[in-house]
Scaffold this motif. Structure first.
Motif, mmCIF file in Angstrom:
data_model
loop_
_atom_site.group_PDB
_atom_site.id
_atom_site.type_symbol
_atom_site.label_atom_id
_atom_site.label_comp_id
_atom_site.label_asym_id
_atom_site.label_seq_id
_atom_site.Cartn_x
_atom_site.Cartn_y
_atom_site.Cartn_z
ATOM 1 N N THR A 1 28.308 15.886 79.675
ATOM 2 C CA THR A 1 29.482 16.757 79.761
ATOM 3 C C THR A 1 30.694 15.853 79.930
ATOM 4 O O THR A 1 30.888 15.246 80.981
ATOM 5 N N VAL A 2 31.497 15.763 78.867
ATOM 6 C CA VAL A 2 32.557 14.749 78.816
ATOM 7 C C VAL A 2 33.749 15.260 77.999
ATOM 8 O O VAL A 2 33.633 16.208 77.223
ATOM 9 N N TYR B 1 25.091 22.351 81.114
ATOM 10 C CA TYR B 1 25.970 23.387 81.665
ATOM 11 C C TYR B 1 25.194 24.474 82.391
ATOM 12 O O TYR B 1 25.736 25.180 83.239
ATOM 13 N N SER B 2 23.897 24.594 82.080
ATOM 14 C CA SER B 2 23.077 25.527 82.842
ATOM 15 C C SER B 2 22.883 25.045 84.280
ATOM 16 O O SER B 2 22.650 25.853 85.184
ATOM 17 N N LEU B 3 22.994 23.742 84.518
ATOM 18 C CA LEU B 3 22.914 23.216 85.886
ATOM 19 C C LEU B 3 24.091 23.708 86.720
ATOM 20 O O LEU B 3 23.939 24.019 87.900
ATOM 21 N N CYS C 1 29.936 30.403 73.485
ATOM 22 C CA CYS C 1 29.105 30.081 74.642
ATOM 23 C C CYS C 1 29.456 31.001 75.817
ATOM 24 O O CYS C 1 30.533 31.607 75.855
ATOM 25 N N TYR C 2 28.532 31.096 76.792
ATOM 26 C CA TYR C 2 28.630 32.137 77.814
ATOM 27 C C TYR C 2 27.904 31.668 79.066
ATOM 28 O O TYR C 2 26.713 31.339 79.021
ATOM 29 N N LEU C 3 28.617 31.623 80.189
ATOM 30 C CA LEU C 3 28.021 31.251 81.471
ATOM 31 C C LEU C 3 28.036 32.450 82.404
ATOM 32 O O LEU C 3 29.044 33.155 82.525
ATOM 33 N N TYR D 1 24.316 30.357 77.776
ATOM 34 C CA TYR D 1 24.005 30.588 76.361
ATOM 35 C C TYR D 1 25.017 29.805 75.532
ATOM 36 O O TYR D 1 26.186 29.696 75.902
ATOM 37 N N ALA D 2 24.569 29.256 74.389
ATOM 38 C CA ALA D 2 25.495 28.483 73.555
ATOM 39 C C ALA D 2 25.240 28.698 72.079
ATOM 40 O O ALA D 2 24.114 28.952 71.649
#
Length: 386
Positions: free
Chosen positions: A204-205, A261-263, A345-347, A359-360
């Motif tokens: 993630t950058v 990103y799920s983390l 995408c969706y968090l 979700y991505a």
């Protein structure tokens, strides 16, 4: 012992390639810090037949905002950032602002912009990156820094009195500049230190390395399903909001992957504790984050922006927050929160049930916001047996 069956969720995602014009998609679901399920389908790159996987790099766009606001709330926990302080305490150029009214008149702002107004998108900024002050800056410097762009924004009038309405805008980019002033280091380094490195989010950058560049999925726009064509395909290594390579957008500049990103989704759902045991935020801070911040007028603004996909939600400190389950036909609990991004995408984080979901996809020509609720409800049905 409850046996969870995610078959219906997986088959739903399998339909996206042929039925929803989505080249590839994937999801990871956690509960109480434990990974329950990961599934990916379709292609990261259709032309190359490269499968979409949980380490496919994607442009997060506005899902970046969740990291930006999480970092700020960590700083607030330490006393480095005061949510009730005027923005001008950190960025003096915002001390005397003007407001442009609907009739075209301009007056002095009666109220200061507070830091919490930046989190809640109620400061009065716009998302217009072509404002006169920014054009002048870029004419002199085609690659301005985050701090330089935000300084230019202070020259433009606000759209309303701070705190009175909701307007999706550069608010979280302004937050990035605030953090840089507080810490004296680049925004990207702040996020790395505060979130990404401690959580093990290695991909993630803002600025991908050569290996990561090879894993970035093209952006598809107007994809045409099984024919494997699109109106146009773009390969982007991050998003700079058309400000140049030195601009690190707190509102939309990160690239990441489902595995990473799920983390973050899991940590926010699990009382602030990441799957590896790292304490990201305190539970009371997460409750603050997911508490609606908008006035009645602001809720009307938010409802109008989101359409039915945001029905029943308010807006907290940088996240949507579920206030009325019935309006959204949601199986999740009141207070479920998160955000999404321009390519779909969706968090989701739900502290009541301990569920974190990310979700991505990488396709921007479809009404992706209309099926997030289905992804959510299929996941909940598998976990809770609903």
């Amino acid at each position: 012992m409850i046996i969870m069956n995610f078959h219906a969720l997986d088959r739903y995602l399998d339909s996206f390639y042929l039925e929803k014009n989505i080249p590839g998609a994937g999801v990871s679901v956690y509960q109480h810090g434990k990974l329950l399920h990961t599934y990916c389908t379709g292609y990261a790159n259709v032309q190359e037949k490269r499968p979409f996987s949980d380490d496919t790099m994607i442009n997060l766009y506005s899902a970046t905002k969740i990291s930006t606001c999480t970092a700020g709330l960590r700083m607030a926990e330490r006393g480095e950032l005061d949510l009730d302080a005027p923005l001008s305490v950190y960025l003096p150029e915002f001390e005397h602002m003007n407001v442009q009214h609907e009739d075209g008149s301009v007056t002095c702002a009666e109220q200061p912009i507070l830091i919490r107004h930046l989190f809640s998108m109620s400061a009065g900024f716009s998302y217009n990156g072509d404002q006169p002050a920014i054009r002048r800056l870029k004419a002199d410097n085609p690659a301005p820094t985050t701090r330089e762009v935000i300084r230019a924004m202070a020259e433009e009038p606000l759209l309303f009195e701070p705190g009175t309405h909701f307007r999706y805008s550069f608010c979280h980019d302004v937050l990035a500049a605030v953090y840089e002033v507080i810490r004296g280091i680049p925004f990207s380094e702040i996020l790395r230190q505060e979130i990404f490195e401690p959580l093990g989010m290695k991909n993630t950058v803002f600025h991908p390395d050569e290996t990561q560049l090879l894993r970035i999925a093209p952006e598809y726009h107007g994809f045409c399903g099984a024919r494997g064509t699109a109106d146009h395909v773009i390969l982007k290594a991050g998003v700079d909001m058309n400000m140049g390579p030195n601009y690190e957008s707190g509102g939309g500049g990160l690239i990441s992957c489902i595995r990473d990103y799920s983390l973050l989704a899991s940590a926010l759902a699990n009382g602030g504790t990441a799957p590896n045991g790292y304490r990201l935020l305190r539970p009371e801070t997460i409750d603050r984050m997911r508490t609606n911040q908008l006035t009645e007028a602001g809720l009307v603004d938010f409802d109008a922006m989101g359409g039915w996909s945001k029905a029943g939600y308010g807006y907290g400190l940088g996240v949507r927050t579920l206030m009325d389950r019935e309006r959204n036909h949601s199986l999740s609990a009141k207070g479920e929160f998160g955000w999404d991004g321009a390519l779909g995408c969706y968090l989701l984080s739900d502290p009541e049930n301990g569920i974190g979901l990310f979700y991505a996809q990488q396709e921007g020509g479809s009404p992706w916001w209309t099926w997030h609720g289905m992804v959510r409800n299929y996941a909940y049905a598998a976990i809770l047996g609903a």
